[in-house]
Design a protein around this motif. Structure first.
Motif, PDB file in Angstrom:
ATOM      1  N   MET A 364       0.810  -1.221   0.000  1.00 20.22           N
ATOM      2  CA  MET A 364       0.000   0.000   0.000  1.00 20.22           C
ATOM      3  C   MET A 364       0.842   1.270   0.000  1.00 20.22           C
ATOM      4  O   MET A 364       0.544   2.243  -0.691  1.00 20.22           O
ATOM      5  N   VAL A 365       1.916   1.267   0.775  1.00 21.67           N
ATOM      6  CA  VAL A 365       2.759   2.459   0.886  1.00 21.67           C
ATOM      7  C   VAL A 365       3.410   2.770  -0.459  1.00 21.67           C
ATOM      8  O   VAL A 365       3.426   3.927  -0.908  1.00 21.67           O
ATOM      9  N   LYS A 366       3.930   1.754  -1.132  1.00 23.22           N
ATOM     10  CA  LYS A 366       4.567   1.968  -2.437  1.00 23.22           C
ATOM     11  C   LYS A 366       3.551   2.429  -3.473  1.00 23.22           C
ATOM     12  O   LYS A 366       3.837   3.281  -4.314  1.00 23.22           O
ATOM     13  N   LEU A 367       2.347   1.865  -3.421  1.00 22.93           N
ATOM     14  CA  LEU A 367       1.294   2.291  -4.351  1.00 22.93           C
ATOM     15  C   LEU A 367       0.999   3.775  -4.178  1.00 22.93           C
ATOM     16  O   LEU A 367       0.898   4.517  -5.158  1.00 22.93           O
ATOM     17  N   ARG A 368       0.843   4.205  -2.920  1.00 22.96           N
ATOM     18  CA  ARG A 368       0.543   5.603  -2.653  1.00 22.96           C
ATOM     19  C   ARG A 368       1.680   6.504  -3.135  1.00 22.96           C
ATOM     20  O   ARG A 368       1.451   7.555  -3.740  1.00 22.96           O
ATOM     21  N   GLU A 369       2.918   6.100  -2.896  1.00 17.86           N
ATOM     22  CA  GLU A 369       4.069   6.908  -3.314  1.00 17.86           C
ATOM     23  C   GLU A 369       4.162   6.986  -4.835  1.00 17.86           C
ATOM     24  O   GLU A 369       4.449   8.049  -5.404  1.00 17.86           O
ATOM     25  N   GLU A 370       3.933   5.862  -5.506  1.00 14.65           N
ATOM     26  CA  GLU A 370       3.990   5.839  -6.973  1.00 14.65           C
ATOM     27  C   GLU A 370       2.899   6.715  -7.588  1.00 14.65           C
ATOM     28  O   GLU A 370       3.123   7.413  -8.581  1.00 14.65           O
ATOM     29  N   ILE A 371       1.702   6.680  -6.975  1.00 14.46           N
ATOM     30  CA  ILE A 371       0.597   7.518  -7.463  1.00 14.46           C
ATOM     31  C   ILE A 371       0.953   8.995  -7.309  1.00 14.46           C
ATOM     32  O   ILE A 371       0.754   9.802  -8.232  1.00 14.46           O
ATOM     33  N   ASN A 372       1.514   9.360  -6.156  1.00 10.57           N
ATOM     34  CA  ASN A 372       1.879  10.769  -5.924  1.00 10.57           C
ATOM     35  C   ASN A 372       2.925  11.249  -6.923  1.00 10.57           C
ATOM     36  O   ASN A 372       2.858  12.390  -7.406  1.00 10.57           O
ATOM     37  N   ILE A 373       3.891  10.392  -7.249  1.00 11.91           N
ATOM     38  CA  ILE A 373       4.936  10.756  -8.220  1.00 11.91           C
ATOM     39  C   ILE A 373       4.325  10.985  -9.592  1.00 11.91           C
ATOM     40  O   ILE A 373       4.642  11.962 -10.280  1.00 11.91           O
ATOM     41  N   LEU A 374       3.419  10.090 -10.000  1.00  6.73           N
ATOM     42  CA  LEU A 374       2.785  10.209 -11.319  1.00  6.73           C
ATOM     43  C   LEU A 374       1.886  11.441 -11.402  1.00  6.73           C
ATOM     44  O   LEU A 374       1.858  12.140 -12.421  1.00  6.73           O
ATOM     45  N   VAL A 375       1.145  11.709 -10.317  1.00  2.84           N
ATOM     46  CA  VAL A 375       0.270  12.896 -10.296  1.00  2.84           C
ATOM     47  C   VAL A 375       1.096  14.176 -10.373  1.00  2.84           C
ATOM     48  O   VAL A 375       0.737  15.117 -11.088  1.00  2.84           O
ATOM     49  N   ASP A 376       2.225  14.221  -9.647  1.00  2.00           N
ATOM     50  CA  ASP A 376       3.109  15.389  -9.709  1.00  2.00           C
ATOM     51  C   ASP A 376       3.651  15.580 -11.123  1.00  2.00           C
ATOM     52  O   ASP A 376       3.767  16.717 -11.607  1.00  2.00           O
ATOM     53  N   LYS A 377       3.972  14.478 -11.772  1.00  3.63           N
ATOM     54  CA  LYS A 377       4.468  14.550 -13.149  1.00  3.63           C
ATOM     55  C   LYS A 377       3.395  15.114 -14.078  1.00  3.63           C
ATOM     56  O   LYS A 377       3.680  15.936 -14.959  1.00  3.63           O
ATOM     57  N   LEU A 378       2.153  14.678 -13.848  1.00  5.80           N
ATOM     58  CA  LEU A 378       1.032  15.167 -14.659  1.00  5.80           C
ATOM     59  C   LEU A 378       0.816  16.663 -14.451  1.00  5.80           C
ATOM     60  O   LEU A 378       0.598  17.413 -15.402  1.00  5.80           O
ATOM     61  N   TYR A 379       0.919  17.114 -13.188  1.00  7.73           N
ATOM     62  CA  TYR A 379       0.722  18.537 -12.883  1.00  7.73           C
ATOM     63  C   TYR A 379       1.884  19.390 -13.400  1.00  7.73           C
ATOM     64  O   TYR A 379       1.696  20.555 -13.770  1.00  7.73           O
ATOM     65  N   ASN A 380       3.105  18.826 -13.419  1.00  8.30           N
ATOM     66  CA  ASN A 380       4.253  19.568 -13.942  1.00  8.30           C
ATOM     67  C   ASN A 380       4.088  19.874 -15.429  1.00  8.30           C
ATOM     68  O   ASN A 380       4.543  20.923 -15.900  1.00  8.30           O
ATOM     69  N   ILE A 381       3.439  18.948 -16.146  1.00 12.48           N
ATOM     70  CA  ILE A 381       3.157  19.198 -17.566  1.00 12.48           C
ATOM     71  C   ILE A 381       2.232  20.408 -17.694  1.00 12.48           C
ATOM     72  O   ILE A 381       2.401  21.251 -18.576  1.00 12.48           O
ATOM     73  N   GLN A 382       1.260  20.505 -16.783  1.00 10.52           N
ATOM     74  CA  GLN A 382       0.340  21.643 -16.815  1.00 10.52           C
ATOM     75  C   GLN A 382       1.056  22.956 -16.519  1.00 10.52           C
ATOM     76  O   GLN A 382       0.775  23.982 -17.131  1.00 10.52           O
ATOM     77  N   LEU A 383       1.997  22.916 -15.566  1.00 11.00           N
ATOM     78  CA  LEU A 383       2.755  24.126 -15.238  1.00 11.00           C
ATOM     79  C   LEU A 383       3.597  24.585 -16.428  1.00 11.00           C
ATOM     80  O   LEU A 383       3.684  25.777 -16.716  1.00 11.00           O
ATOM     81  N   THR A 384       4.197  23.612 -17.117  1.00  8.68           N
ATOM     82  CA  THR A 384       4.988  23.940 -18.306  1.00  8.68           C
ATOM     83  C   THR A 384       4.116  24.563 -19.383  1.00  8.68           C
ATOM     84  O   THR A 384       4.497  25.553 -20.024  1.00  8.68           O
ATOM     85  N   LYS A 385       2.928  24.012 -19.582  1.00  4.40           N
ATOM     86  CA  LYS A 385       2.005  24.534 -20.578  1.00  4.40           C
ATOM     87  C   LYS A 385       1.547  25.948 -20.227  1.00  4.40           C
ATOM     88  O   LYS A 385       1.464  26.820 -21.100  1.00  4.40           O
ATOM     89  N   SER A 386       1.255  26.169 -18.947  1.00  6.25           N
ATOM     90  CA  SER A 386       0.785  27.499 -18.534  1.00  6.25           C
ATOM     91  C   SER A 386       1.881  28.552 -18.671  1.00  6.25           C
ATOM     92  O   SER A 386       1.614  29.705 -19.039  1.00  6.25           O
ATOM     93  N   LYS A 387       3.155  28.176 -18.403  1.00  5.39           N
ATOM     94  CA  LYS A 387       4.272  29.116 -18.547  1.00  5.39           C
ATOM     95  C   LYS A 387       4.493  29.489 -20.014  1.00  5.39           C
ATOM     96  O   LYS A 387       4.720  30.646 -20.342  1.00  5.39           O
ATOM     97  N   SER A 388       4.424  28.467 -20.888  1.00  7.63           N
ATOM     98  CA  SER A 388       4.647  28.720 -22.318  1.00  7.63           C
ATOM     99  C   SER A 388       3.539  29.578 -22.904  1.00  7.63           C
ATOM    100  O   SER A 388       3.780  30.454 -23.744  1.00  7.63           O
ATOM    101  N   SER A 389       2.282  29.352 -22.432  1.00  7.22           N
ATOM    102  CA  SER A 389       1.159  30.148 -22.937  1.00  7.22           C
ATOM    103  C   SER A 389       1.223  31.591 -22.452  1.00  7.22           C
ATOM    104  O   SER A 389       0.832  32.520 -23.144  1.00  7.22           O
TER     105      SER A 389
END
Length: 392
Positions: A364-389
């Motif tokens: 369970m702990v590894k699942l939660r950590e892996e999900i958080n890493i993937l979600v952060d990666k997804l949000y970082n893409i949004q930050l990059t898009k917002s900066k470029s726009s």
């Protein structure tokens, strides 16, 4: 001054004549004037009485029962609460032992005494509620983004009645990730929810064309542990067409739809849309294949976490008054979808055995950590898009 401190207690308990004698002796020893000696004793008299009163206050026993749980217990329970995704105390309480063991397996309690973690398992629901109410709340708000087939598919307004019959009655719905604008292609999440067990299966695709919906449907079905007996989507034409082709000619599987603009006809899956999709990936606009791929990676791990470890409520009964108005709702004890499937009489022993094997391989702990890493990666893409726009 040390002499004054030693004599002050005797001075306060003495008579007027004895006090005069103490002052005289003090003047003889210290070689000070009598008026100075009197001032000193009066000054220390106030200090002494204040200290004595303060000591008496501190010596008073705390009212009420003795405090059973310390701050260390709250820290342990706070870690369990965070691991579960900040669920309410009623859902957290029956799973405390599982969560504590999962954290212990991953050495998250290596600095704590074993007795403290064992005591934390025995906390009552009322105490847990009070503790959870004091935990710092994490904001779950993300950036806000929003007929031929109808003649063939019948309407079912009370599909929720199957929640206590058997597994296989599945509600289906779409969540759009358009960021508030429906222009151009954007990602969509298909959510499949089994009413009896509350098992959830999520899959993402780019757009709601038939090809994309067929891919999402196929992916979602690979994560459903039981055979579907009845589908119940809303009135979206694409999903209705895909499911209609799937059940056509199959007498064992049925298809119905909810009434237009009546979200309560699909209440179970509508609740999951907010709790299991929006709360997880927010209201951003996802419009690339990379983002869709990331969404599916997140869902593959989140489905395991939610289905095997996160308990949920299931409505048991509604108490109504003479006018037919609901005055009270009664719920079953919170259980995970995995637990409900194991308790079901309609699920085969082979399926239960496969579920147990899967459960034993999960961390369970590894699942939660892996999900958080993937979600952060997804949000970082949004930050990059917002900066470029913003630059353009």
């Amino acid at each position: 001054m040390e002499l004054t401190k030693r004599l002050i207690e005797k001075y306060l308990k003495s008579s007027k004549k004895e006090k005069s004698e103490i002052i005289s002796k003090y003047c003889e020893l210290t070689k000070v004037k009598r008026a100075t000696a009197v001032k000193r004793f009066e000054r220390y008299k106030k200090r002494y009485l204040f200290q004595e009163r303060d000591t008496q206050k501190n010596s008073k026993k705390r009212r009420g029962p003795k405090k059973k749980y310390e701050s260390i217990h709250e820290v342990i329970l706070w870690k369990c609460w965070g691991l579960s995704g900040c669920i309410c105390a009623e859902k957290l309480h029956p799973m405390l032992e599982v969560y504590i063991e999962e954290l212990k397996k991953n050495n998250r309690f290596s600095l704590y005494e074993l007795s403290k973690t064992e005591e934390a398992k025995k906390v009552s629901l009322g105490t847990l509620k009070r503790m959870v109410s004091r935990f710092p709340k994490v904001s779950t708000k993300k950036h806000k983004g929003n007929a031929f087939i109808y003649q063939k598919v019948p309407i079912s307004a009370n599909f929720g009645r199957y929640a206590f019959e058997e597994v296989g009655y599945v509600e289906v719905d779409f969540v759009e990730h358009n960021g508030g604008s429906s222009a151009g292609p954007f990602a969509v999440t298909a959510v499949y929810t089994d009413l009896y067990s509350q098992w959830i299966s999520r899959a993402a695709g780019l757009g709601k064309n038939q090809r994309s919906v067929e891919k999402m449907d196929l992916l979602a079905h690979t994560k459903l542990p039981v055979d579907v007996l009845h589908y119940h989507p809303d009135n979206d034409k694409t999903i209705l067409k895909v499911l209609f082709e799937k059940v056509k000619g199959n007498n064992k599987v049925n298809l119905s739809r909810s009434r237009p603009y009546k979200k309560n006809d699909n209440a179970h899956v509508e609740q999951k849309n907010g709790d299991k999709v929006r709360k997880l990936v927010g209201y951003f606009r996802y419009e690339s294949e990379e983002e869709v791929s990331l969404l599916n990676e997140i869902y593959s791990k989140a489905d395991l976490l939610d289905n095997f470890f996160i308990p949920n409520f299931k409505l048991k009964n509604k108490v109504k008054n003479d006018k037919g108005k609901t005055v009270k709702k009664e719920y079953e004890k919170p259980k995970t979808p995995y637990q409900r499937l194991l308790e079901s009489n309609t699920v085969s022993e082979k399926t239960k055995s496969q579920l147990k094997k899967t459960y034993e391989t999960l961390n369970m702990v590894k699942l939660r950590e892996e999900i958080n890493i993937l979600v952060d990666k997804l949000y970082n893409i949004q930050l990059t898009k917002s900066k470029s726009s913003s630059k353009t």
